[in-house]
Design an enzyme around this catalytic site. Structure first.
Site, mmCIF file in Angstrom:
data_model
loop_
_atom_site.group_PDB
_atom_site.id
_atom_site.type_symbol
_atom_site.label_atom_id
_atom_site.label_comp_id
_atom_site.label_asym_id
_atom_site.label_seq_id
_atom_site.Cartn_x
_atom_site.Cartn_y
_atom_site.Cartn_z
ATOM 1 N N HIS A 27 -11.343 -12.843 1.853
ATOM 2 C CA HIS A 27 -12.386 -14.524 1.879
ATOM 3 C C HIS A 27 -12.519 -15.114 3.240
ATOM 4 C CE1 HIS A 27 -10.719 -15.675 -2.286
ATOM 5 N NE2 HIS A 27 -12.258 -14.934 -2.432
ATOM 6 N N HIS A 51 -5.870 -9.413 -3.263
ATOM 7 C CA HIS A 51 -5.939 -10.162 -4.851
ATOM 8 C C HIS A 51 -4.814 -9.266 -6.025
ATOM 9 C CE1 HIS A 51 -9.277 -12.438 -2.419
ATOM 10 N NE2 HIS A 51 -7.216 -13.561 -2.731
ATOM 11 N N HIS A 102 -9.979 -17.656 -9.960
ATOM 12 C CA HIS A 102 -10.197 -16.568 -8.380
ATOM 13 C C HIS A 102 -10.392 -15.073 -9.223
ATOM 14 C CE1 HIS A 102 -7.326 -16.018 -4.773
ATOM 15 N NE2 HIS A 102 -8.499 -17.061 -4.637
ATOM 16 N N GLU A 129 -7.984 -13.477 -8.144
ATOM 17 C CA GLU A 129 -6.017 -13.216 -8.462
ATOM 18 C C GLU A 129 -6.014 -13.582 -9.134
ATOM 19 O OE1 GLU A 129 -2.883 -14.882 -5.988
ATOM 20 O OE2 GLU A 129 -2.083 -15.647 -7.371
ATOM 21 N N THR A 167 -0.363 -17.463 -6.837
ATOM 22 C CA THR A 167 0.653 -17.489 -5.198
ATOM 23 C C THR A 167 0.478 -19.150 -4.487
ATOM 24 O OG1 THR A 167 -0.948 -16.087 -4.197
ATOM 25 C CG2 THR A 167 0.978 -14.960 -5.739
ATOM 26 N N SER A 202 -11.873 -19.881 0.786
ATOM 27 C CA SER A 202 -10.350 -19.500 0.683
ATOM 28 C C SER A 202 -9.518 -19.677 -0.168
ATOM 29 C CB SER A 202 -10.171 -19.308 1.556
ATOM 30 O OG SER A 202 -8.927 -19.405 1.574
ATOM 31 N N SER A 203 -9.164 -20.209 -1.420
ATOM 32 C CA SER A 203 -8.272 -21.187 -1.873
ATOM 33 C C SER A 203 -7.283 -21.704 -0.877
ATOM 34 C CB SER A 203 -8.105 -20.729 -3.209
ATOM 35 O OG SER A 203 -6.457 -20.802 -3.433
ATOM 36 N N ASN A 204 -6.375 -20.855 -0.441
ATOM 37 C CA ASN A 204 -5.196 -21.885 0.719
ATOM 38 C C ASN A 204 -5.567 -22.346 1.379
ATOM 39 O OD1 ASN A 204 -4.391 -19.843 2.928
ATOM 40 N ND2 ASN A 204 -5.418 -18.335 1.513
HETATM 41 S S1 SF4 Z 1 -0.707 -15.994 0.205
HETATM 42 FE FE1 SF4 Z 1 1.489 -14.823 0.059
HETATM 43 S S2 SF4 Z 1 0.843 -13.582 -1.816
HETATM 44 FE FE2 SF4 Z 1 -1.044 -14.200 -1.111
HETATM 45 S S3 SF4 Z 1 -1.520 -12.579 -0.123
HETATM 46 FE FE3 SF4 Z 1 -0.543 -13.726 1.558
HETATM 47 S S4 SF4 Z 1 2.012 -12.763 1.275
HETATM 48 FE FE4 SF4 Z 1 0.865 -12.332 -0.181
#
Ligand code: SF4
Length: 280
Positions: free
Chosen positions: A42, A75, A125, A127, A165, A221-223
């Protein structure tokens, strides 16, 4: 402007591994064509760089002829993609992050044993779509405590809950607590990736030391968006994809800026932003 960088920021282990694997394929592809099912990560700028190198992005296997090389992104994908690829005699380069692969294995194992699967995460998502594809797309996907109320649990069934994750640990814990109050036979698998948590904790530490935060990463990007929300609660926060989005007038009033970046943000973009901020 003084600039401080979060201890853990940018590409995580899984994304770095996937991007290196994909780059190696492109370097050695010769005249052959290399496809990726959906954007590799992303992050538009990084994806564009791979496209320039020859990567062809597709949305469905139907779009390509047989016998081609297909990169599966970090993902991960549903089981059906592997079987469909095999029947098209595709050469698969599987860059699924090992932590995501582990969730596929858990979901498959418990689904095969007859458990009902619950996934805590965002249903749209990629994933989650991939994980659900390892239990015949029959999982309950929930993203909040409230959504639990819409599920009618059966006392005779056994359930297994896993998490996206990038899920937030506190929210996962609250959801699990509520599930435990409603389900007798519940197996809990906390599959939140530590890389995500590490980035969140570093962002909190840094946000408490600075006047404002700049969070770099894809809008999808969710994170990255979780980092933005975490920082926003502490100091004024700017969410950007590249240095071009920095608003000079708004930044001028701050003395110390903290910088963090989502797990799919390449180092060269982070470096460009840092250099730009230092010049203010
Ligand atoms: S955030 Fe964690 S689960 Fe996702 S790709 Fe990176 S290491 Fe892998």
């Amino acid at each position: 402007m003084e600039v401080k960088i979060a201890e853990n920021a940018g590409f995580c282990f899984g994304v770095k591994r996937a991007m290196n694997m994909a780059w190696d394929e492109l370097e050695n592809k010769g005249d052959s064509q290399v496809y990726s099912l959906g954007p590799l990560i992303h992050n538009k700028q990084a994806v564009d760089k791979y496209k320039e190198k020859g990567l062809i992005e597709i949305d469905s296997l139907d779009e390509i002829p047989n016998d081609r090389k297909l990169i599966i992104r970090s993902h991960g994908v549903a089981k059906k993609i592997y079987t469909d690829s095999q029947s098209k005699n595709m050469d698969i380069v599987d860059t699924t992050c090992p932590y995501v692969k582990k969730i596929h294995d858990i979901v498959k194992e418990f689904s095969d044993k007859g458990y009902k699967i619950i996934i805590v995460g965002n249903a749209i998502h990629p994933e989650i779509i991939g994980i659900n594809g390892w239990c015949n797309n029959e999982a309950y996907v929930i993203n909040s405590e409230e959504e639990i109320n819409s599920i009618s649990f059966n006392d005779n069934d056994q359930y297994c809950v896993v998490s996206q994750t990038t899920a937030n640990l506190d929210s996962f814990d609250r959801i699990v607590e509520k599930l435990q109050s409603k389900i007798e036979n519940l197996i809990v698998k906390n599959t939140i990736c530590f890389a995500t948590k590490e980035r969140q904790l570093s962002a909190i530490d840094l946000a408490n030391e600075v006047d404002c935060m700049v969070v770099i990463g894809g809008k999808h990007s969710s994170n990255t968006q979780k980092l933005v929300n975490i920082c926003k609660d502490i100091v004024p926060t700017f969410s950007i994809e590249t240095k071009e989005e920095l608003e000079l007038e708004k930044l001028k009033g701050f003395k110390i800026a903290g910088v963090t970046a989502g797990a799919s943000t390449p180092d060269w973009i982070i470096d460009e932003v840092i250099e730009y901020l230092k010049e203010i």
